[in-house]
Design an enzyme around this catalytic site. Structure first.
Site, short mmCIF file in Angstrom:
data_model
loop_
_atom_site.label_atom_id
_atom_site.label_comp_id
_atom_site.label_asym_id
_atom_site.label_seq_id
_atom_site.Cartn_x
_atom_site.Cartn_y
_atom_site.Cartn_z
N ALA A 28 1.21 3.75 7.51
CA ALA A 28 0.87 4.89 8.01
C ALA A 28 0.07 6.14 7.98
O ALA A 28 -0.70 7.02 8.22
CB ALA A 28 1.71 5.24 6.46
N ASN A 57 0.76 -1.26 -0.08
CA ASN A 57 -0.38 -0.17 0.01
C ASN A 57 1.00 0.82 0.03
O ASN A 57 0.85 1.96 -0.56
CB ASN A 57 -0.84 -0.22 1.05
CG ASN A 57 -2.16 1.06 1.10
OD1 ASN A 57 -1.51 2.22 0.78
ND2 ASN A 57 -3.01 0.55 2.20
N ASP A 58 1.78 1.55 1.33
CA ASP A 58 2.42 2.80 1.45
C ASP A 58 3.24 2.77 -0.01
O ASP A 58 3.36 3.59 -0.92
CB ASP A 58 2.74 2.89 2.05
CG ASP A 58 1.91 3.23 3.40
OD1 ASP A 58 1.26 3.39 3.66
OD2 ASP A 58 2.40 2.83 4.90
N VAL A 59 3.98 1.30 -0.37
CA VAL A 59 5.16 1.74 -1.14
C VAL A 59 4.39 1.57 -2.63
O VAL A 59 5.76 2.04 -3.64
CB VAL A 59 5.79 0.29 -1.41
CG1 VAL A 59 6.75 0.12 0.79
CG2 VAL A 59 5.24 -0.57 -1.35
#
Ligand SMILES: NC(=O)c1ccc[n+]([C@@H]2O[C@H](COP(=O)([O-])OP(=O)(O)OC[C@H]3O[C@@H](n4cnc5c(N)ncnc54)[C@H](OP(=O)(O)O)[C@@H]3O)[C@@H](O)[C@H]2O)c1
Ligand SMILES: NC(=O)c1ccc[n+]([C@@H]2O[C@H](COP(=O)([O-])OP(=O)(O)OC[C@H]3O[C@@H](n4cnc5c(N)ncnc54)[C@H](OP(=O)(O)O)[C@@H]3O)[C@@H](O)[C@H]2O)c1
Lengths: 467, 103, 103, 467
Positions: free
Chosen positions: A434, A393-395
């Protein structure tokens, strides 16, 4: 002559530590390095066991019993533990080392108050430092373990103004330490006990406000604390190897901590005063209200994959949670058999510990050359037909590039939106570590495939086999 | 203050040694690839188990009738040994994976 | 033989220091790009001029009437100083070039 | 307090040496590193000058005078020396450092024989070692200088069975040293003098058989000897900084020597027992009898260059000899102005010292990105129109790839024959450093342009300007 042999063994042990640590730093030699360091430790333990001591009663039976019990426990837990739970394990081991240092320091303080051993000011300072550093390392590591295991939720244990509370706590401990020092032989064992308790409490409180997913960094930091406490204990026992080994771990642990933070594009301070895990940012939330994410059916997805030229998997934390590494490899095998070029894009901080994805995929026997690092992957993405995001997700969040208000702004991400199509495997629209929304999911190229990653992949396998 | 100076002058070589060890610790780690961070942390953790040596020394010097110290030392040895053996074993397991990848 | 053992045991920390210095020397140099070999050699040469310290010590302890030692020491200081100053200056000149290239 | 300040300065000096050496190892920080190390040296010298000593007469005027004279000589020679003569300069500086150590050791041996100072066995061993190591470093460096300056021809000073002669010489020196040690206070100063003379002779003889162009490697080795002699002298004076600094240089010098040998694809032993400079190999000589090298006229060459898309210069030792770096840059500028893409292929051992070509071209302000290293150059060569070889020979010899009998077989070379055309600028058909013929000169793609490199380039410039 015996003294010579003993000293030589210690020296050799120290050199083996340095060389071993050095070799651990490069993939080809890492395993040998670990073995060498272990050899150094063995040498050191043997030397300590036979070293001539003044009026020693030896108590070898106790020692052997203790080593046996500890060794067996350590060995079995290390072998039984699951691949993905290794950071937790390291954390516990580290905490126990800290606890060992605390016990040593406490035992060495006993004679000052119970027997009439003459108190030495310098020694007392060292003892108190060992208690403090070792204590922090002990309870801090245990809490880090609990957080990683999901036993403790961050919010439950964080006070308002927690960082100020921590500073005050540390201040009290230091003042108490100074008091104990000044009282010298007139002091009481009770104060030392309170000091120890404060140290333990501080360790707990130190780790409490730090975001659960920052634990790998914290463990590395606490590891360097354990090293320092071992070094301090080395001064108590006038043992060069403990001193040198401890300092070595202290220094390299500190650098490693900083390197880990760099890989996440954050500063150590930022990690320590509370990560972004808690504070949810509203900056990107607004944009999503009227947007809808589009789904894709299993059947469509499998056909798309099968008729593409090139597929790039992007594994993330969800892959680890779902334990889907073998399933992803199976999809890979089927696609390769059908002439599709399959690669994996490995973001440096995908998952919850550095190298998490590499370890997982290696476990599933994915060949090394198929793993592309951030740069190579970003270079290959524009020529990729389909990107399959598995629990990441965040990456892959474009906000890191476009939205200066986003908490992850500035972190380098995988630019999956430059590929032709994107399929995202996750269970819901919930955010990742995050805690922020991901505009990628609403991108026109993106299709969602909801469900547990392992589940979805296995269904894909069935579909692919039926074609 | 005078005490500190004296201590410094008398233990000069030791202080050289400590500072060089710190530099060595920095030097040896810098430029490690990200993938190796976790095994490296684990390996360093195993080395920090060197504190077990203190536990052995404590034990060997303890009075055989001093059960407080004996039991404290016993626990310390167990804890230290878990750190050492567990640490090296778990590191080895992590690194086993990397070896496989090389093929 | 016994002498050697005794020497070893008595100077243990010094020996740790020496061995760590050797490792540090190795560690610090490995993986230097070829272009820097010559400046590095030159810089190391300048550092080896640290022998000048011995010359100063010799001179300071020499009897003011002992002209043999004084002249020997005088020559030693000149030679050592050429090594030090010349060494650092020539290294700097070599490296100046590299700086220029960066633009 | 004063002692503390002194000790602290020494310690800081040692740390600055380490950090400086470290920084010297990467291009961005190298210059700063050199300055830091110099600062460390300054600190150390000041500390030595004010350090309280028992019954010291100080003789400050002598010291200041000596430092002034030495400093001025050192500074001026360092500033005046030509870029290309720097290795020689380093060699002399290094030799003087060795000489300094010899004088110290000799002076310290005097009181044992002239005054009635009690002789200390350990000290004597150290003194003798310093004499030997320092002596070798002194005369060896001076001979290395002479060879690099072309003052001495290798054959003139090499005896038959020279390596055996050297071993015998070293053996005699060691036996004599043992004798001096055993005689102790009964020994005579004469023997010490003979021992010193033997050491000096050995240094000379040690370097004599080594090929002239291997001198950079030898200088690096001798540099590490100077470091060791400084360390030994540090034991005499019980000075930690000398000890640590000397050992540091000793260790890093050794590694650097090995690295330099690796860059030439040779082993240190191979260099030491006599390079290929002397032994001329007949393996490739036969093939050339009936082949003729074809020449190209200046006019043709300039037209070819001007109408090509891409040109790759290959600078070699001849460029340095002819001091043609500015001329090559001028050709480059003219060609670039005419739209030709110009690059330089830098072979790691082109010239006579590592980095030789980089230093030269930097002097002529060639921008860094134009310099391609071996790998990049070989990748670019197949797409290059014209290669211009300026005084290089061995580094473009195809025999290194094709002829297992060639002394340079196995050395990676620049595959210039993969480009479309090759023009070679040299004065004659004479071989280069390795003393072997180069089949490239008879290659069908190759044309020769005979003459001094600077001369030829300047004529090319005139031609190019007239077009
Ligand atoms: N690698 C490190 O060293 C390290 C250390 C500390 C922090 N971090 C941080 O961790 C984050 C890593 O990024 P990431 O992209 O790997 O992970 P992420 O941003 O945390 O996202 C993981 C996603 O996986 C999904 N997921 C969870 N369980 C799943 C399952 N069983 N099946 C399918 N999907 C599942 C979750 O969505 P659903 O709940 O909707 O399924 C979640 O959005 C970064 O923010 C990084 O800074 C990394
Ligand atoms: N770089 C290092 O660190 C280092 C150290 C030691 C040894 N080496 C060795 O040195 C060699 C270097 O190879 P290289 O190709 O650079 O040089 P090279 O093989 O020695 O050839 C140099 C060529 O330049 C020509 N030349 C000399 N003066 C000239 C002038 N004024 N104008 C034009 N041409 C001139 C010579 O031919 P003419 O006489 O016909 O003109 C000679 O053939 C390698 O064998 C290497 O192993 C290098």
């Amino acid at each position: 002559m015996l003294t010579f042999a003993i000293n030589l063994s210690y020296l050799l042990g120290a050199v083996l530590f340095v060389v071993g640590l050095r070799m651990l730093g490069s993939p080809d030699t890492a395993r040998k390095g670990n073995i060498l360091a272990g050899l150094g430790m063995m040498l050191a333990i043997i030397a300590t066991a036979v070293e001539p001591l003044d009026n020693s009663s030896n108590n070898y039976s106790w020692i052997i019993a203790g080593m046996g019990v500890g060794g067996v426990i350590g060995f079995i837990s290390a072998k039984k533990i699951q691949m993905t739970a290794m950071p937790q394990m390291v954390s516990i081991f580290n905490g126990l080392g800290g606890a060992c240092a605390v016990i040593l320091a406490f035992s060495e303080s006993l004679p000052y108050y119970t027997a009439d051993t003459v108190l030495n000011g310098g020694q007392l300072v060292i003892i108190l430092s060992t208690l403090l550093i070792g204590g922090v390392s002990f309870t801090g590591s245990i809490l880090a373990f609990a957080k990683l295991e999901g036993l403790v939720r961050d919010e439950k244990i964080t006070l308002p103004y927690h960082n100020i509370f921590n500073l005050v706590l540390l201040g009290i401990a230091i003042v108490l330490g100074a008091l104990i020092f000044m009282q010298g032989a007139d002091g009481s064992l009770m104060l030392v006990l309170i000091f120890t308790a404060l140290s333990l409490l501080y360790g707990f409180s130190f780790v409490a406000p730090i975001g659960g997913a920052d634990m790998p960094v914290v463990i590395s930091l606490l590891n360097s604390f354990t090293g320092l406490s071992a070094a301090a204990a080395g001064i108590i026992y006038d043992n060069q190897l403990m001193l040198v080994g401890g300092i070595l771990v202290g220094a390299s642990g500190t650098i490693l901590t900083v390197l880990m933070c760099n890989a996440m594009n954050r500063s150590l301070i930022n990690v320590l005063v509370g990560g972004f895990g808690g504070s949810s940012s509203g900056s990107t939330a607004a944009g999503s209200g009227d947007l809808v994410a589009r789904e894709v059916s299993l059947n469509d997805a499998s056909i798309q994959l099968n008729y593409s030229q090139s597929v790039m998997f992007v594994p993330g934390y969800g892959l680890a949670v779902a334990q889907a590494q073998k399933a992803i490899k199976e999809v890979d095998d089927i696609l390769e058999a059908n002439g599709v070029d399959v690669k994996y894009a490995i973001h440096p901080v995908a998952g919850r510990m550095p190298g998490h994805m590499n370890v997982l995929l290696a476990e599933a026997d994915v060949p090394y050359p198929k793993l592309l690092d951030l740069e190579d992957a970003n270079a290959a993405l524009p020529n990729t037909d389909i990107v399959v995001i598995v629990g990441a997700n965040d990456v892959v969040n474009p906000a890191a590039e476009t939205d200066p208000g986003s908490p992850i702004y500035g972190m380098p991400v995988l630019k999956v939106w430059e590929a032709k199509h994107v399929i995202v495997l996750k269970r819901s629209m919930k955010p990742g570590y995050a805690g922020i929304e991901n505009p990628l999911f609403f991108h026109e190229k993106t299709r969602m495939l909801f469900g547990d990653a392992k589940d979805s992949l296995q269904k894909l396998i069935t579909e692919l086999k039926n074609q | 203050m005078e005490n500190t100076f004296e201590f410094f002058n008398e233990n000069l070589i030791l202080i050289y040694l400590l500072i060089f060890t710190i530099i060595l610790g920095f030097e040896v780690i810098s430029k490690v690839p990200t993938v190796l961070h976790t095994p490296l942390m684990s390996g360093a953790n195993a080395i920090s188990g060197v504190v077990i040596i203190g536990a052995i020394l404590l034990m060997r010097q303890a009075d055989p009738d001093d059960y407080t110290t004996l039991s404290l030392g016993f626990v310390a040895i167990i804890l230290g040994m878990i750190n050492v053996i567990g640490g090296f074993a778990v590191t080895d397991r992590m690194l086993e994976m990397f070896k496989k990848k090389k093929k």
